[in-house]
Design a protein around this motif. Structure first.
Motif, mmCIF file in Angstrom:
data_model
loop_
_atom_site.group_PDB
_atom_site.id
_atom_site.type_symbol
_atom_site.label_atom_id
_atom_site.label_comp_id
_atom_site.label_asym_id
_atom_site.label_seq_id
_atom_site.Cartn_x
_atom_site.Cartn_y
_atom_site.Cartn_z
ATOM 1 N N ARG A 58 -48.169 -33.898 17.064
ATOM 2 C CA ARG A 58 -49.148 -34.064 15.990
ATOM 3 C C ARG A 58 -50.318 -33.098 16.180
ATOM 4 N N ALA A 59 -50.732 -32.908 17.418
ATOM 5 C CA ALA A 59 -51.829 -31.973 17.682
ATOM 6 C C ALA A 59 -51.469 -30.567 17.213
ATOM 7 N N ASP A 60 -50.239 -30.150 17.496
ATOM 8 C CA ASP A 60 -49.792 -28.826 17.046
ATOM 9 C C ASP A 60 -49.700 -28.765 15.527
ATOM 10 N N GLY A 61 -49.206 -29.860 14.920
ATOM 11 C CA GLY A 61 -49.095 -29.892 13.468
ATOM 12 C C GLY A 61 -50.446 -29.764 12.789
ATOM 13 N N LEU A 62 -51.437 -30.492 13.317
ATOM 14 C CA LEU A 62 -52.776 -30.430 12.735
ATOM 15 C C LEU A 62 -53.403 -29.048 12.935
ATOM 16 N N GLU A 63 -53.083 -28.398 14.056
ATOM 17 C CA GLU A 63 -53.601 -27.050 14.291
ATOM 18 C C GLU A 63 -53.010 -26.063 13.284
ATOM 19 N N ILE A 64 -51.724 -26.233 12.978
ATOM 20 C CA ILE A 64 -51.091 -25.357 11.986
ATOM 21 C C ILE A 64 -51.699 -25.586 10.607
ATOM 22 N N ILE A 65 -51.884 -26.853 10.236
ATOM 23 C CA ILE A 65 -52.483 -27.165 8.926
ATOM 24 C C ILE A 65 -53.884 -26.569 8.817
ATOM 25 N N LYS A 66 -54.653 -26.691 9.880
ATOM 26 C CA LYS A 66 -56.005 -26.113 9.904
ATOM 27 C C LYS A 66 -55.944 -24.596 9.751
ATOM 28 N N GLY A 67 -54.962 -23.972 10.434
ATOM 29 C CA GLY A 67 -54.786 -22.530 10.328
ATOM 30 C C GLY A 67 -54.403 -22.096 8.928
ATOM 31 N N ILE A 68 -53.527 -22.871 8.291
ATOM 32 C CA ILE A 68 -53.118 -22.575 6.912
ATOM 33 C C ILE A 68 -54.342 -22.575 5.995
ATOM 34 N N GLU A 69 -55.166 -23.595 6.138
ATOM 35 C CA GLU A 69 -56.351 -23.721 5.283
ATOM 36 C C GLU A 69 -57.323 -22.560 5.497
#
Length: 513
Positions: free
Chosen positions: A191-202
């Motif tokens: 989940r930590a990696d997923g949230l980091e990717i979402i933040k990067g996308i934004e």
């Protein structure tokens, strides 16, 4: 089995069906069984699909947006990529349902043939414990044209977004992919990696750029080209009965797999050594088994787990059906709990539930274990373990677990890197081992195998309740069904009573000897 890197396929600690690491572990276990003193030690080959995961890498970079995400996913049983990987826009689509794709297309103003994910890498979040595995999401991504699918586990956060602990966010969890291989790379991240990717996308989108990512997956799925080994060893019975008791666990694993299921193999080997060192002479053969390919073993089927054991009882040793007194099978046998006292559980197939009760209440064996524990008894199918394959073939099955705590195990660390030594209890293992040995010897020393059909009759009776109209429509007489069931129950009671009579007479005779 858990921590020696010689028996890992990659840096995560994995050891999957038919892989190089599984073959090396089989050699190790065969040597161990011989050193313990078991006879007829063998590596018994079974055919399946080979799965070998060698590693994966995902990157999302953009200098303008100051984004530099690099993570190492783990792969499901799906095709990987070549060494160049796949490069494409990464898109977060929430839970990955068809409606989530349609929502994305609408937001992007896409029409007609442009409503697809061609070339894109899709990121979703799912709860694999309570709601679903990833099968339908994988198939949806394929039909939408996605180049790859990534998922992170949302179950480590409650419905209000509260974490259950600091480490849970970094837990990447694996479950099965019960689907044919659609040649789309499919990986899991934390989940930590997923949230980091979402933040990067934004951040990249805010900078007016496209979030372009790269996914490289070194994963082999070779259909009909795999061999796994079930390692076996025997203590030969003195009675020449043609019957046996099986004691088993599995040695393939995700991550370190301390409780699932390396500890189980430790228990199996320890029971074998204890019986040999104490010079126990069983009446029936006792066969100790380390099963391969329990987590996964075949692509394109609804139940892709327990393939090694299914092949064992259906093709390698079909003669075990009808001549095996019981299988003692182990999954997560020695879980550590931080509070509460020592406890244990025993689960049997319906017909042998009363045998468990007799062991605890009549035999006196549990009074000699050197420890006290609250024991919970249960019955039913063990459908998420190797036991189910043997149950299908009529073998009575048992599962014994020890817990250093009052609540028993939970799935919070199941199939994650946190199934490690911190989750293991030597106290629970000691009790589970002794209780298991008592059960095995109780079955072995009983002249008659007691089968009690009352619980099964209850189940068959309950099936008919409220379904009388369905029976009538199918041309089945409910009255005749109930009458036949009544006769079955009566005959079953007489059978169980006769077994009790034989065993009690034997005990009396042995006591006078």
């Amino acid at each position: 089995l858990a921590y020696d890197e010689k028996y890992w396929d990659d840096s995560t600690g994995w050891r999957t069906a038919g892989s190089d690491a599984e073959h090396k572990a089989a050699d190790y276990l065969a040597d161990l069984f011989k050193k313990i003193g078991l006879e007829d030690v063998a590596k018994e080959p079974v055919e399946l699909d080979k799965w070998q995961f060698n590693g994966a890498e995902f990157t999302l970079e953009n200098k303008d947006a100051d984004v530099n995400v690099k993570i190492n996913p783990v792969s499901y049983a799906s095709s990987g990529t070549d060494s160049k990987g796949i490069t494409g826009e990464v898109v977060y689509l929430e839970h990955g349902y068809e409606a989530d794709y349609e929502k994305y297309y609408d937001e992007q103003g896409l029409k007609g043939d442009d409503r697809n994910m061609n070339g894109k890498i899709v990121l979703i979040d799912i709860n694999q414990d309570d709601e679903y595995w990833i099968d339908t999401h994988y198939q949806e991504a394929f039909y939408q044209g996605a180049a790859g699918l990534m998922s992170y586990s949302s179950q480590y956060v409650d419905k209000d977004g509260n974490q259950r602990g600091d480490k849970w966010d970094t837990a990447c969890q694996m479950q099965d992919l019960c689907s044919r291989d659609l040649k789309v790379p499919c990986v899991s991240i934390s989940r930590a990696d997923g949230l980091e990717i979402i933040k990067g996308i934004e951040k990249i989108k805010k900078a007016g750029k496209t979030p372009t990512s790269k996914l490289v997956v070194d994963n082999e799925i070779l259909e009909d080209k795999g061999i796994s080994y079930n390692v076996t060893g025997k203590i030969k019975g003195t009675g020449n009965t043609g019957q046996r008791i099986l004691v088993a666990g599995h040695y393939d694993k995700y991550f370190y797999g301390v409780n699932d299921d390396c500890a189980a193999i430790g228990l199996v080997a320890a029971m074998a050594k204890a019986m040999i060192d104490s010079d126990y002479k069983p009446v029936n053969d006792i066969i100790f088994i380390a099963h391969g390919a329990e987590e996964w073993g075949q692509t394109g089927i609804a139940a892709d787990w327990a393939e090694g054991s299914w092949e064992m009882i259906t093709k390698v040793h079909p003669e075990w059906s009808g001549t095996t007194l019981g299988l003692l099978n182990y999954e997560l046998p020695a879980k550590e709990k931080k509070s509460g006292k020592l406890s244990a559980s025993m689960k049997a197939t319906e017909e042998t539930f009363s045998l468990q009760e007799d062991l605890l209440n009549k035999s006196g064996l549990t009074d000699r274990l050197g420890a006290k524990a609250d024991i919970k008894l249960d019955y039913g199918s063990s459908d998420m373990s190797d036991a189910i394959c043997y149950q299908f073939k009529g073998v009575p099955c048992y599962q014994v677990n020890g817990y250093a705590g009052s609540n028993g195990p939970d799935l919070s660390t199941y199939h994650t890197k946190y199934d490690d030594n911190d989750e293991y209890s030597s106290e629970a293992m000691d009790y589970a081992l002794k209780l298991s040995g008592a059960l095995a010897m109780y079955i072995d020393q009983s002249p008659a195998l007691k089968l009690d059909f009352d619980l099964r009759c209850d189940e068959l009776e309950n099936i008919a309740k409220g379904n009388e109209d369905i029976y009538k429509e199918a041309g089945i007489s409910v009255e005749e069904y109930k009458e036949a069931l009544k006769s079955f129950r009566t005959a079953g009671k007489a059978f169980a009573a006769k077994a009790d009579e034989i065993n009690e007479a034997y005990e009396e005779a042995a006591a006078k000897k």
